[in-house]
Design an enzyme around this catalytic site. Structure first.
Site, PDB file in Angstrom:
ATOM      1  N   CYS C 128      -3.850 -19.977  -3.150  1.00 23.88           N
ATOM      2  CA  CYS C 128      -3.773 -19.457  -4.511  1.00 23.88           C
ATOM      3  C   CYS C 128      -2.510 -18.626  -4.660  1.00 23.88           C
ATOM      4  CB  CYS C 128      -4.976 -18.596  -4.842  1.00 23.88           C
ATOM      5  SG  CYS C 128      -4.826 -17.910  -6.503  1.00 23.88           S
ATOM      6  N   THR C 264      -7.291 -29.498 -14.686  1.00 27.23           N
ATOM      7  CA  THR C 264      -6.825 -29.100 -16.010  1.00 27.23           C
ATOM      8  C   THR C 264      -7.323 -30.013 -17.131  1.00 27.23           C
ATOM      9  OG1 THR C 264      -4.881 -28.118 -14.971  1.00 27.23           O
ATOM     10  CG2 THR C 264      -4.702 -28.621 -17.317  1.00 27.23           C
TER      11      THR C 264
HETATM   12  C1  LIG Z   1      -7.449 -22.080 -14.570  1.00 28.00           C
HETATM   13  C2  LIG Z   1      -7.388 -22.550 -13.156  1.00 28.00           C
HETATM   14  C3  LIG Z   1      -8.099 -21.880 -12.168  1.00 28.00           C
HETATM   15  C4  LIG Z   1      -8.054 -22.291 -10.854  1.00 28.00           C
HETATM   16  N1  LIG Z   1      -8.800 -21.640  -9.895  1.00 28.00           N
HETATM   17  C5  LIG Z   1      -8.808 -22.087  -8.621  1.00 28.00           C
HETATM   18  C6  LIG Z   1      -9.648 -21.486  -7.625  1.00 28.00           C
HETATM   19  O1  LIG Z   1     -10.396 -20.550  -7.904  1.00 28.00           O
HETATM   20  N2  LIG Z   1      -9.601 -21.980  -6.347  1.00 28.00           N
HETATM   21  C7  LIG Z   1      -8.796 -23.031  -6.017  1.00 28.00           C
HETATM   22  O2  LIG Z   1      -8.784 -23.437  -4.859  1.00 28.00           O
HETATM   23  N3  LIG Z   1      -8.017 -23.634  -6.939  1.00 28.00           N
HETATM   24  C8  LIG Z   1      -7.998 -23.187  -8.225  1.00 28.00           C
HETATM   25  N4  LIG Z   1      -7.220 -23.835  -9.162  1.00 28.00           N
HETATM   26  C9  LIG Z   1      -6.399 -24.999  -8.763  1.00 28.00           C
HETATM   27  C10 LIG Z   1      -7.109 -26.335  -9.098  1.00 28.00           C
HETATM   28  O3  LIG Z   1      -8.312 -26.445  -8.388  1.00 28.00           O
HETATM   29  C11 LIG Z   1      -6.215 -27.530  -8.758  1.00 28.00           C
HETATM   30  O4  LIG Z   1      -5.883 -27.480  -7.389  1.00 28.00           O
HETATM   31  C12 LIG Z   1      -4.916 -27.541  -9.562  1.00 28.00           C
HETATM   32  O5  LIG Z   1      -5.136 -27.048 -10.856  1.00 28.00           O
HETATM   33  C13 LIG Z   1      -4.285 -28.938  -9.661  1.00 28.00           C
HETATM   34  O6  LIG Z   1      -5.125 -29.852 -10.312  1.00 28.00           O
HETATM   35  P1  LIG Z   1      -5.038 -30.182 -11.901  1.00 28.00           P
HETATM   36  O7  LIG Z   1      -3.595 -30.442 -12.202  1.00 28.00           O
HETATM   37  O8  LIG Z   1      -5.931 -31.355 -12.104  1.00 28.00           O
HETATM   38  O9  LIG Z   1      -5.536 -28.954 -12.602  1.00 28.00           O
HETATM   39  C14 LIG Z   1      -7.272 -23.413 -10.493  1.00 28.00           C
HETATM   40  C15 LIG Z   1      -6.550 -24.094 -11.488  1.00 28.00           C
HETATM   41  C16 LIG Z   1      -6.600 -23.686 -12.806  1.00 28.00           C
HETATM   42  C17 LIG Z   1      -5.822 -24.453 -13.843  1.00 28.00           C
END
Ligand SMILES: Cc1cc2nc3c(=O)[nH]c(=O)nc-3n(C[C@H](O)[C@H](O)[C@H](O)COP(=O)(O)O)c2cc1C
Ligand SMILES: Cc1cc2nc3c(=O)[nH]c(=O)nc-3n(C[C@H](O)[C@H](O)[C@H](O)COP(=O)(O)OP(=O)(O)OC[C@H]3O[C@@H](n4cnc5c(N)ncnc54)[C@H](O)[C@@H]3O)c2cc1C
Ligand SMILES: Cc1cc2nc3c(=O)[nH]c(=O)nc-3n(C[C@H](O)[C@H](O)[C@H](O)COP(=O)(O)OP(=O)(O)OC[C@H]3O[C@@H](n4cnc5c(N)ncnc54)[C@H](O)[C@@H]3O)c2cc1C
Ligand SMILES: Cc1cc2nc3c(=O)[nH]c(=O)nc-3n(C[C@H](O)[C@H](O)[C@H](O)COP(=O)(O)O)c2cc1C
Ligand code: FES
Ligand code: FES
Lengths: 300, 257, 300, 257
Positions: C128, C264
């Site tokens: 993170c 997302t």
């Molecule tokens: C609002 C938000 C909160 C997130 N919170 C976490 C989290 O708590 N733990 C984690 O491992 N990844 C977290 N992520 C990352 C997502 O799990 C993912 O790895 C990343 O967004 C890429 O995928 P996407 O493009 O489909 O969103 C978060 C992403 C977003 C957008």
């Protein structure tokens, strides 16, 4: 209002330049923009000998971006000096030649050769993700960055811009290495390495498998890196990565860039560079800034 | 400045076959300069689709300052699907005319050969090329533009499924009808162009082919759209020519396909 | 047609899961999708104690993407076990708990505590970018990755997924380190660190200055990294980063992923996960694949 | 399922002041459930703009299944600029109704206070709230919705430049007219809400305020849109409440602004 910026002793009429490889040597775009309205034209990378580049397909569209794996096709330094430099000399703009190579010797040969030419600055591309040797292999290793910077500096007659790769854990390390090697200016970002697969043909979208991601999609990463680098070294920084509008360019300036380059946007808006230059003037006027350099690094 | 980049007014659009659309746009400064075999870069209004869609000029109406484009929607959520929703009164961002176009000095009996979505540029070429013209149009199954084409030359049709004309490809049609020519103008899929290149060599005739490649700038600057040239190209200084600027029309003998 | 996938002995009914932090613990989305249609629900990261997260603004829109700096706000493991696990047990889907922490001890405490709970797998977030301590500090250093993986594995009752950061020079190094530490599965990518500046207020768009970029903009980078990792380790890989549609998910599978997460996209299409699952079935049928696992790594 | 996500039909849109648009959409399943103070998430059709634009419900026409939204275009190339181009016959992707809305049990004389683009939600509230209503609407200069508002209560106007009503802010108008109330319902910029919170404390009256924050999911899952709560929130287990789900309407005493 003063839009001039000074990069290592070279005075640009404004902070807007072209991103290497997206503008050729300006000839094709001179039908759309007056090159004399630009701070500088940065040419497509040139090597000591002609390079054929990669097989096609060389590009693929992605959401708000594109990937390219041109593979640094270029006609070689001889043709370049004979044709492209005289063309650019017709305009009242600075000429920055982007240099690529496979070995240290390749880079040095081009840099030495350009010492005899009327060009204003050299940009050393150590961050191209699309060729096997050279390029990114140098750019991801701080030691190699320092070494090549030092070697190039020994031979260069013009100020040297080192172009950094974003495909690193900590870009301040390569930035500091370039500074330690004697770089005059840093430019960033080059493209982020990406991949696209055609699920119907079940094959890579690019013949080269991977390509460099550019365009608005990468802008947040680019702004972050420019901010980091500008706060880590004393050198001026040229910011790029997804700039389409004056607003985008100003974001880079506020983050710490002294000048900006417009790349991918030229492909869908051939007058993007001039529009960016004009929009920066409007912004300075609207908010009462006297010098464009007052914007540099204002947001901390 | 000979290339225009800006808004064109949509005059009329209609679907003329499954997934095939015919679009008339008004953009006088382009219509006055355009030549058959040239193309336009079309831009979507979706901010996530940045690159141009190159589409050939199908017809030119210099009088009214209009151009006709005929294109295929290649899938869901594509740029061409967005174009297919355009209606009279809308505008469309375009750049062009781009590329070299077909040479119009006709050295004798000509084949005008289009395959699939390579058929459209043959229409304006047929209108402008002087002399005797044999137009051979190849389709998978469904025909389009055939009524337009037959007004400007003898039309021969080939379909892969045999539903109309010769069953097979364009060269099958040439053979079936025992046609012969002194020069070939062609646009279509790579296998067809390869076969025509071989045919032209065999018969020792001149053959112009229009190539396709993915494009970014459309004007010769980015080197995305190259094809392999037989000799060192004077601009690139290597064996590459730019489809968008040096082409899209090449002599079949100067490129390797 | 067989859509089942096996991840370290855990059988998922299909390869589609949610990306941590984009789906809460499923409650809010259960109004839009039947959670039993999903291979697994991956929960928002949970720590040993409640975390307040970062100040607002916590998000900003970017071209084809967004940045977030939520800062891992979470109610702590106690409330989580009392409320979120029983909620998820109502559905016929696997439960994967995403674990975050500031120190090695924090992670271990949560992992031990979850040993007593009916959850199927643990995903350890060492990537993170939005908290000062913990998170990415671990994820960018191969040695630290190996160490924390080994410590977590010692205590974990369930199979362990290590979630990797894309903000590295060479992701195969951290992937191999996690493998060496004993990880059962790898998931990637977490977000790319980015920045956005509001040029009119001349201030950062996010209170945290930087944030994590996600969404379609990052997909090419994510596909490239999944391909690299899948070809560098023997572990199954969960691919994510910008997946909106079944087509996107299939790209990840062909690149080497055994399963995928939708993140997302849930925000603008709450039924995205189920649509992806359905679209994958259509693809298998259309091209005559019997097992979804036949797609994994097909493009080489 | 009480929340709808899908297409709404655009019935009618007009510009009612500089940059301010009034949009009627038809979406019966939402209109039947909607309450004053709730909002919708609006989605653009531009693939590069992913996130929702939260817009408050300004009027509800349950009979015709329609909702009115009044919104401000915040700049060039924004989502709201795209919405402003919608015309009858177009569709718009929406989700909602979202959030809690204003409580409708009126414990006495009420102030309905809107500031700037916080004025619109006061209209439906004024229609539905029983009892005596004093509506105070504050603007920078140009007025909008005042004719609609005065049909449902006593209307007092304040403008920053003094071009209409009281010169100053909404509290200046309250003082100028010597108004008093037992409960406040308010929506508007943060400084206004802060002043009303202080005013309500001073006079010991109940005050409901509608908050604004950047949103991603709009339904309580992503924790993007939090505000600081005075006490530990039962859901978050920390001092954070979600504007989209626990709000947007809060008691002024339960949040720190
Ligand atoms: C609002 C938000 C909160 C997130 N919170 C976490 C989290 O708590 N733990 C984690 O491992 N990844 C977290 N992520 C990352 C997502 O799990 C993912 O790895 C990343 O967004 C890429 O995928 P996407 O493009 O489909 O969103 C978060 C992403 C977003 C957008
Ligand atoms: C010189 C030239 C003339 C052409 N003339 C016509 C014509 O008259 N009618 C017609 O239907 N098609 C024509 N094509 C093909 C047409 O350009 C593509 O079908 C179209 O770009 C696909 O875009 P899309 O939005 O449907 O697909 P998407 O999948 O959304 O396209 C993604 C990207 O790939 C590019 N791309 C995809 N397929 C091709 C292709 N075959 N050639 C070049 N770029 C491609 C697109 O331009 C875009 O940048 C021509 C191509 C070239 C090079
Ligand atoms: C509960 C609620 C109700 C609202 N009701 C109204 C209303 O009735 N009328 C009206 O004109 N405005 C209203 N707003 C503000 C409105 O949401 C923003 O003005 C709008 O989202 C800006 O979008 P844009 O496309 O113009 O700007 P862009 O700059 O393109 O927006 C980029 C992103 O930032 C978000 N954003 C920008 N400003 C705001 C803001 N002030 N609040 C929340 N998100 C923002 C956008 O939603 C989008 O995700 C409301 C906000 C909230 C939270
Ligand atoms: C088609 C293409 C060719 C490029 N060629 C070069 C090059 O020759 N040398 C170089 O240093 N960078 C090259 N780049 C990288 C750009 O100069 C720039 O760093 C990058 O594209 C990010 O900026 P942008 O998003 O504005 O395009 C190229 C980029 C593109 C898209
Ligand atoms: S598309 Fe750029 S050179 Fe042809
Ligand atoms: S916007 Fe996601 S919790 Fe409110």
């Amino acid at each position: 209002m003063d839009t001039k910026v000074n990069l290592a002793g070279v005075e640009l009429k404004n902070p807007v330049m072209t991103a290497s490889g997206t503008f050729g040597s300006g000839e094709e775009y001179s039908e759309f923009v007056d090159l004399s309205r630009l701070g500088a034209v940065v040419t497509k990378g040139v090597a000591n000998v002609p390079w054929p580049g990669n097989p096609v397909p060389r590009i693929a569209e992605t959401k708000s971006g594109m990937m390219n794996a041109i593979g640094l096709q270029n006609p070689g330094i001889d043709v370049f000096c004979r044709r492209d430099i005289p063309f650019l000399k017709q305009f009242d703009t600075k000429i920055i030649v982007n240099v690529c190579g496979k070995t240290m010797e390749d880079y040095c040969e081009v840099v030495e050769r350009l010492g005899e030419e009327e060009v204003d600055m050299l940009e050393i591309n150590i961050s191209c993700p699309n060729v096997k040797e050279g390029g990114i292999a140098f750019g991801q290793n701080p030691k190699a960055v320092e070494e090549i910077t030092a070697e190039v500096k020994k031979r260069a007659k013009q100020p040297v811009i080192m172009k950094l790769s974003p495909n690193v854990t900590d870009i301040t390390e390569t930035a500091k290495a370039a500074e330690a090697g004697g770089a005059d200016v840093l430019s960033l970002i080059n493209t982020l390495t990406g991949m696209k697969i055609d699920i119907h043909r079940r094959a890579f979208a690019l013949a080269n498998k991977t390509g460099g991601l550019s365009g608005p999609a990468v802008k947040p990463v680019a702004v972050r890196m420019v901010y980091q680098v500008a706060n880590a070294v004393k050198l001026p920084v040229i910011g790029m990565g997804g700039i389409e509008t004056a607003e985008d360019a100003i974001e880079f300036l506020l983050a710490g860039a002294s000048a900006v380059s417009v790349g991918t946007a030229n492909f869908y808006n051939p007058s993007a560079t001039v529009q960016v230059a004009e929009g920066i003037e409007d912004y300075l006027e609207r908010y009462g800034f006297e010098h464009v350099s007052d914007l540099t690094g204002l947001v901390k | 400045m000979s290339k225009y980049k800006g808004q064109a007014a949509v005059i009329f659009q209609e679907q003329i076959a499954t997934d095939i659309y015919s679009l008339w746009i008004e953009v006088p400064c382009m219509a006055s300069e355009a030549k058959p075999g040239q193309f336009l870069s079309l831009y979507t209004q979706d901010g996530s689709k940045l690159l141009p869609r190159p589409i050939s000029i199908c017809e030119i109406d210099k009088l009214q300052g209009r151009l006709r484009l005929v294109y295929r929607v290649t899938g869901k959520e594509t740029g061409t699907e967005l174009f297919s929703r355009l209606e009279s009164g809308d505008t469309l961002e375009v750049m062009g005319p781009l590329g070299n176009g077909f040479p119009l000095e006709n050295p004798g009996r000509a084949f005008l050969i289009g395959g699939g979505i390579g058929v459209p540029p043959m229409l304006e070429l047929a209108k402008q090329l002087p002399g005797a013209k044999q137009i051979i149009a190849g389709y998978r199954d469904e025909l389009f533009l055939t009524e337009d084409l037959e007004r400007y030359g003898e039309l021969y049709v080939a379909t892969e499924d045999g539903s109309a004309g010769t069953r097979g490809n364009v060269l099958d049609a040439v053979r079936e009808h025992g046609l012969a020519a002194d020069v070939i103008y062609a646009c279509g899929p790579a296998p067809m162009l390869r076969a025509l290149k071989a045919y032209a060599e065999e018969y020792g005739i001149v053959c112009y082919i229009s190539l396709e490649e993915k494009m970014a700038c459309g004007i010769g600057a980015c080197l995305a759209c190259v094809c392999r040239s037989k000799e060192t190209d004077s601009h690139s200084n290597v064996h590459n020519k730019r489809v968008c600027k040096d082409g899209p029309v090449f002599l079949s003998t100067e490129v390797e396909i």
